[in-house]
Design a protein around this motif. Structure first.
Motif: not given
Length: 396
Positions: A147-164
């Motif tokens: 579940f930590l891997q899932g959280l890290v991957a989702t945070v990374a995805l959200a960061a890309i969406q926010i900052f791209e």
């Protein structure tokens, strides 16, 4: 799973949920590609608004592709009896579902029923997946890591969406006219301040048409909208923010264009329509005719409350004018003439895309579709109108 530690009942339902979840994501992918059209986020149903928003992709890849990969990961983990893979897949699914539900509810403020159905399948998949894994007596560390891997991957995805860099989601085009075109004045009930727009193709009487803001403002925008169009309802929030930021510099004329075959004969048979929009537009114009000072409040109520249709608009109008005043105003042929003129403008401005909203900016530009966000819209408008962002900050 490993060592035959599957619970056969829950496992069967887990497999069913994974298969349905994969199918749902593939369906959303097809819908996203089908609605891509000219790449503009414009008037359509709520699913089109969500699937054409900036949040529907990451790095240009549709989110439905990533969702499909997560379900394929779960299928692979299930058939290979890979417990850690399954836990990681469930973590990805859980955190990803939370992120995209949050976006629809709090950022887009649009609900795509098909998307929500896919998210519901995701939650069922997690429930049956966890039930299937419990008999395996996994170590707590396996659950935490997955579940930590899932959280890290989702945070990374959200960061890309926010900052791209956000896709434009709209088209801002020049509205130059040929030498044979003559300015056409919109029907008005009396004469006042006249402004030419769209490269001289239109003349508007600012004092004789529904207006939001100061009629003496140096910059007049003209919006063509449908009161039930999701994109128009979203742009209304952006316009409110822009006018609030520059209250002495910007005002806006409101020109209803009902996407309703009851009064709009130019709609294609396959076009998304909004039954009741003709009546809503007539009622809005009637309120303006009888009580112009009340029109901004009525206009905003129509756009912020759930789409009301004719019955809801009539009920809402009672807060501003009496039923007798409404009936008298609706009998004025000016309302019919203005709606038909607006529809003709929409046809004229729809050479490349029929999508609403359409916003006339300055004297020579038309914005088609919906910008990717409020900040992007304000930045573009300030640039086009020559307004300083610092000036907006000082006015506030």
């Amino acid at each position: 799973m490993a060592d035959g530690q599957f619970n056969p009942g829950p496992n069967r339902w887990f497999l069913v949920c994974v298969a349905l979840g994969l199918a749902a994501n593939l369906l959303l992918l097809v819908m996203a590609l089908r609605h891509s059209g000219d790449g503009l986020a414009g008037c359509g149903d709520s699913c089109e608004m969500v699937l054409q928003s900036r949040w529907s992709r990451v790095g240009g890849v549709p989110i439905a592709v990533l969702g499909s990969l997560v379900y394929l990961l779960l299928l692979g983990g299930m058939f290979r009896r890979a417990q850690a893979v399954l836990v990681s897949g469930l973590g990805l699914l859980g955190w990803g579902t939370a992120w995209f539900v949050f976006l629809q509810l709090s950022v887009l403020r649009q609900i795509c029923p098909w998307c929500m159905a896919a998210h519901a399948l995701g939650l069922l998949t997690i429930a049956f997946g966890v039930t299937a894994l419990l008999p395996a007596a996994l170590e707590p560390a396996v659950w935490r890591r997955g579940f930590l891997q899932g959280l890290v991957a989702t945070v990374a995805l959200a960061a890309i969406q926010i900052f791209e860099p956000a896709p434009l989601g709209y088209r801002l085009e020049s509205a130059n006219t040929s030498n044979n075109d003559r300015p056409k004045q919109t029907p008005t009930s009396h004469s006042g301040r006249l402004v030419e727009m769209a490269g001289g193709r239109k003349i508007f009487d600012v004092n004789a048409l529904p207006l939001l803001g100061d009629p003496t403002a140096p910059h007049i925008l003209v919006e063509y909208l449908d009161y039930q169009c999701p994109a128009c309802r979203t742009l209304s929030r952006y316009l409110d923010a822009l006018i609030a930021r520059h209250p002495h510099e910007i005002a806006m004329l409101v020109m209803p264009v009902p996407l309703d075959r009851e009064c709009n004969s130019h709609l294609e048979p396959s076009a998304d329509t909004h039954p009741g929009s003709c009546a809503m537009a007539r009622i809005a114009l009637a309120v303006w005719k009888k009580k112009p000072d009340s029109f901004p409040a009525f206009h905003h109520a129509l756009l912020t409350l759930p789409p009301a249709g004719e019955a809801g608009a009539r009920e809402l109008s009672k807060k501003f004018i009496s039923p007798e005043e409404l009936a008298a105003a609706l009998a004025d042929p000016w309302i019919r003439d203005l709606l038909q003129a607006n529809i003709a403008d929409w046809v004229s401005f729809s050479k490349d895309t029929p999508k609403l909203p359409k916003l006339l900016v300055g004297d020579r530009h038309i914005l088609h579709g919906l910008p990717s966000g409020e900040a992007d819209f304000i930045r573009v408008m300030e640039r086009e109108l020559g307004l300083s962002s610092k000036q907006g900050d000082r006015e506030n």
